[in-house]
Design a protein around this motif. Structure first.
Motif, PDB file in Angstrom:
ATOM      1  N   LYS A  17      61.038  56.208  29.482  1.00  0.00           N
ATOM      2  CA  LYS A  17      59.939  56.013  30.348  1.00  0.00           C
ATOM      3  C   LYS A  17      58.940  56.974  30.662  1.00  0.00           C
ATOM      4  O   LYS A  17      57.649  56.881  30.937  1.00  0.00           O
ATOM      5  CB  LYS A  17      60.550  55.400  31.550  1.00  0.00           C
ATOM      6  CG  LYS A  17      59.720  55.057  32.816  1.00  0.00           C
ATOM      7  CD  LYS A  17      60.426  54.819  34.030  1.00  0.00           C
ATOM      8  CE  LYS A  17      60.884  56.207  34.667  1.00  0.00           C
ATOM      9  NZ  LYS A  17      61.451  56.187  35.959  1.00  0.00           N
ATOM     10  N   GLY A  20      55.850  57.778  28.129  1.00  0.00           N
ATOM     11  CA  GLY A  20      54.688  56.856  28.430  1.00  0.00           C
ATOM     12  C   GLY A  20      54.378  56.303  26.808  1.00  0.00           C
ATOM     13  O   GLY A  20      55.209  55.949  26.295  1.00  0.00           O
ATOM     14  N   THR A  21      53.099  56.478  26.457  1.00  0.00           N
ATOM     15  CA  THR A  21      52.686  55.768  25.437  1.00  0.00           C
ATOM     16  C   THR A  21      53.202  55.978  24.081  1.00  0.00           C
ATOM     17  O   THR A  21      53.102  55.365  22.982  1.00  0.00           O
ATOM     18  CB  THR A  21      51.097  55.563  25.301  1.00  0.00           C
ATOM     19  OG1 THR A  21      50.683  56.960  25.051  1.00  0.00           O
ATOM     20  CG2 THR A  21      50.379  55.126  26.565  1.00  0.00           C
TER      21      THR A  21
END
Length: 72
Positions: A17, A20-21
């Motif tokens: 988490k 991110g991307t």
């Protein structure tokens, strides 16, 4: 799945988490535990068969065994 596996899954999800991307877990529809590999499989197939990506595979220790990726 036992307590150790659940604790590992929580740690993996929290770490991913924060990425991110760049996380191989993003886009996951289903999470399974593979006893043979002692790893979680983050499946990205929709509707039990339509797959554009192979699943990401992450060991209990958090090591990414396969980041997953496009099939086509």
């Amino acid at each position: 799945m036992g307590r150790e596996e659940l604790a590992a899954l929580i740690a993996i999800l929290e770490r991913e988490k924060d990425k991110g991307t760049g996380s191989p877990v993003l886009g996951t529809w289903k999470i399974q535990f593979d006893k043979k590999r002692n790893a979680f499989v983050f499946d990205k197939c929709e509707n039990e068969g339509y797959c554009e990506e192979r699943p990401a595979v992450i060991s209990l220790s958090g090591e990414i065994l396969d980041p997953g990726g496009p099939l086509f």
